[in-house]
Structures are given as structure tokens and as C-alpha cells.
Motif scaffolding. Structure first.
Motif, PDB file in Angstrom:
ATOM      1  N   ARG A   1      -2.685 -75.069 -40.437  1.00 40.28           N
ATOM      2  CA  ARG A   1      -2.363 -74.044 -39.442  1.00 40.28           C
ATOM      3  C   ARG A   1      -0.897 -74.121 -39.015  1.00 40.28           C
ATOM      4  O   ARG A   1      -0.233 -73.088 -38.837  1.00 40.28           O
TER       5      ARG A   1
ATOM      6  N   GLN B   1       1.078 -72.645 -41.737  1.00 43.14           N
ATOM      7  CA  GLN B   1       0.898 -71.199 -41.697  1.00 43.14           C
ATOM      8  C   GLN B   1       1.812 -70.554 -40.654  1.00 43.14           C
ATOM      9  O   GLN B   1       2.446 -69.515 -40.911  1.00 43.14           O
TER      10      GLN B   1
ATOM     11  N   SER C   1       5.005 -68.058 -41.414  1.00 44.35           N
ATOM     12  CA  SER C   1       5.015 -66.734 -40.786  1.00 44.35           C
ATOM     13  C   SER C   1       6.337 -66.490 -40.063  1.00 44.35           C
ATOM     14  O   SER C   1       6.909 -65.395 -40.131  1.00 44.35           O
TER      15      SER C   1
ATOM     16  N   ILE D   1      -0.196 -65.300 -46.375  1.00 45.79           N
ATOM     17  CA  ILE D   1      -0.032 -66.241 -45.274  1.00 45.79           C
ATOM     18  C   ILE D   1      -1.202 -66.174 -44.307  1.00 45.79           C
ATOM     19  O   ILE D   1      -1.663 -67.198 -43.797  1.00 45.79           O
TER      20      ILE D   1
ATOM     21  N   ASP E   1      -6.113 -68.694 -44.681  1.00 45.51           N
ATOM     22  CA  ASP E   1      -5.722 -70.093 -44.836  1.00 45.51           C
ATOM     23  C   ASP E   1      -6.111 -70.684 -46.177  1.00 45.51           C
ATOM     24  O   ASP E   1      -5.688 -71.792 -46.509  1.00 45.51           O
TER      25      ASP E   1
ATOM     26  N   LEU F   1      -3.103 -71.508 -48.633  1.00 41.70           N
ATOM     27  CA  LEU F   1      -2.342 -72.656 -48.139  1.00 41.70           C
ATOM     28  C   LEU F   1      -3.140 -73.951 -48.266  1.00 41.70           C
ATOM     29  O   LEU F   1      -2.576 -75.015 -48.533  1.00 41.70           O
TER      30      LEU F   1
END
Length: 286
Positions: free
Chosen positions: A32, A35, A39, A55, A58, A61
Motif C-alpha cells: 500500500r 502504491q 500514485s 496502480i 494492488d 504491485l
């Protein structure tokens, strides 16, 4: 997480539930965080709209994170924090790269891929090119719908088993035969494990309630569909729209379904009798 020739002679102890949960929680927190940073970077460079689809979810990623950790033979941040490593406890060895990749893919994408496959199968069954009778179409639609309902319940049921027995964090890891072993650091107290066992029992009860609710809803839907079909003469293909169009052989369908069917195959969808598109009749005042 390198290979060690002495591993096969060691007695591997399974990591506790609390350690495994804490490890995955720390990994999720890092994903997170990654992420959020990506962003912010994409917004600064004006690429937010382009990279949003990669993006925002999740899963990409997570896969990237596992590639640079487990995929390269290293511990994840969560595993290093709790002192656990991935291992095959039955064979008493560190899993191969193939097993680690398989476990990561199944854990991140297994449920979504299976649900997507069932959705595509349902679309395949309902396509007018298929040589299936209405009874067969109804049977396969019911079966596939039940499978799509049961898959999330099975995943949740397995999570309950993990809370109770402490083996295999996810269903994907169980399929790959990959578990965790404790290698260093203090172990949590037993009171935590008892609390998680109670949580597992509550999760299994929740699964049973979901199964009962899904069966009740499906039975109610079947009865309502049958009653609606008898009272309002619904289309025999989609079972939703009112049947407003008749074939020369006397079977009723909605205009859109019958028109699409006849463009592909000039046969009655019910009895397979030849039907020319110019001979269908639109019924008025139904």
C-alpha cells in the motif's frame, strides 16, 4: 532465503498463526505504501490517467513485490520482521523457484482467474451458435452460477481452517505445498493462538450460513422464475424479457433473442425446425 545443505536433516517447526498473519500484514502495508508513492509520482509527471489501471489495483504491485523477494530467493519484509521463511515442512526443504512463483500467482490471481473462467464458460453456453437444448442451457447456467457462488465460500472456509490448525495461509499455498517455518526470534504466547482458533470456528460458522443463504436464494429464484415464466410467457432463451415473437412452429421468444439467434442459425431454438427470419411473427396486445 538461500539454500542450505543441512536443511533436510533439521526438524522444521511450523510458524505460528500470529507470526504468519503479522508477516502478511506487514507485506500488505508495504505494498500500500508503494502504491501511494507510485500514485504521487505519476501525478507529478502527469501520467496518473495512464498508470491508474496498473496502480489502483494492488494485485500487479503484489506480484512485482513477490518477484523481487520470494522470486529471487529472499525473505519478504514481513518474513524478515517475524523471523519466518517459506518451506515445505513435509519434505523438510526450502521450496524451489517454481513452487514460490506458483504459490504467489495462485494467492494473488487464483480466485479471480477461476471466477473469470466460469463467467466465460457461462457466456459460451448461452451463445446462439452452441448446439444445446434449452434444458441443457438451464442446467449449465444453474451449475456455473452455483460454482461462482461457492468459490468465495471455499476460500473463506480454507481461511477458517488456517485459523484453527495454523497450516497453509492460503488455498494457493496449500496447492503448491508451501508453508512457513520459524528460524529465529521469540515465539508469541499461546493465548494468541487460542483467540485465532475461536476466530476460525466463527469463520466456519459464517461459511455454513453463507451456504444456507445461497441455497435459499437460489430456490426462491427458481420458483419465482418458474412462476413468472408460466404467468407472463417469458422468453425461453433469456428467461427475463417477455416473449413477444412467435415462430411458425409455435414457440415464443423475445424479439432480440430470436433475431440474434436466426442471424446465426435459421432454426427454432427449441425444436430445431427450419425458420426463415421473414416468417417470424410479432405478437400484439400480450
Amino acid at each position: 532465503m538461500g539454500t542450505d545443505r543441512n536443511w533436510p536433516r533439521r526438524k522444521l517447526k511450523c510458524a505460528s498463526r500470529a507470526e504468519i498473519l503479522r508477516s502478511h500484514q506487514r507485506d500488505d502495508d508495504f505494498v500500500r505504501y508503494l502504491q501511494e508513492k507510485l500514485s504521487e509520482i505519476s501525478q507529478n509527471f502527469g501520467l496518473h490517467r495512464t498508470l491508474l489501471q496498473y496502480i489502483q489495483p494492488d494485485i500487479p504491485l503484489k506480484l512485482l513485490y513477490f518477484i523481487f523477494t520470494s522470486g529471487m530467493g529472499n525473505q519478504t519484509l514481513g518474513e524478515e520482521y517475524t523471523g519466518i521463511v517459506q518451506a515445505n515442512l513435509e519434505q523438510r526443504r526450502i521450496p524451489t523457484l517454481t513452487v514460490r512463483v506458483l504459490a504467489a500467482v495462485l494467492e494473488c490471481l487464483g480466485e479471480k482467474m477461476l471466477l473469470k473462467l466460469l463467467q466465460q464458460l457461462q457466456a459460451y453456453v448461452n451463445h446462439p451458435r452452441r448446439e444445446l437444448t434449452p434444458a441443457a442451457i438451464t442446467f449449465f447456467n444453474t451449475l456455473l452460477s452455483k460454482l461462482r457462488t461457492m468459490i468465495p465460500i471455499i476460500v473463506l472456509f480454507h481461511k477458517g481452517l488456517f485459523y484453527i490448525y495454523g497450516r497453509y495461509y492460503s488455498l494457493g499455498r496449500r496447492i503448491a505445498g508451501l508453508d512457513y517455518t520459524k528460524v529465529y526470534g521469540p515465539r508469541p504466547v499461546d493465548t494468541v493462538s487460542w483467540g485465532l482458533r475461536l476466530l476460525g470456528i466463527a469463520t466456519l460458522i459464517q461459511c455454513l450460513l453463507k451456504i444456507w443463504q445461497s441455497g435459499t436464494v437460489q430456490d426462491t429464484t427458481t420458483v419465482n422464475t418458474f412462476n413468472a415464466k408460466c404467468s407472463s410467457h417469458n422468453c425461453q432463451l433469456c428467461l427475463e424479457a417477455t416473449a413477444t415473437t412467435a415462430t411458425p412452429c409455435g414457440h415464443l421468444f423475445c424479439w432480440n433473442c430470436l433475431g440474434e439467434w436466426l442471424r446465426v442459425k435459421p432454426q427454432c431454438p427449441f425444436c430445431r425446425e427450419y425458420v426463415s427470419p421473414s416468417r417470424i411473427v410479432y405478437l400484439m396486445n400480450l
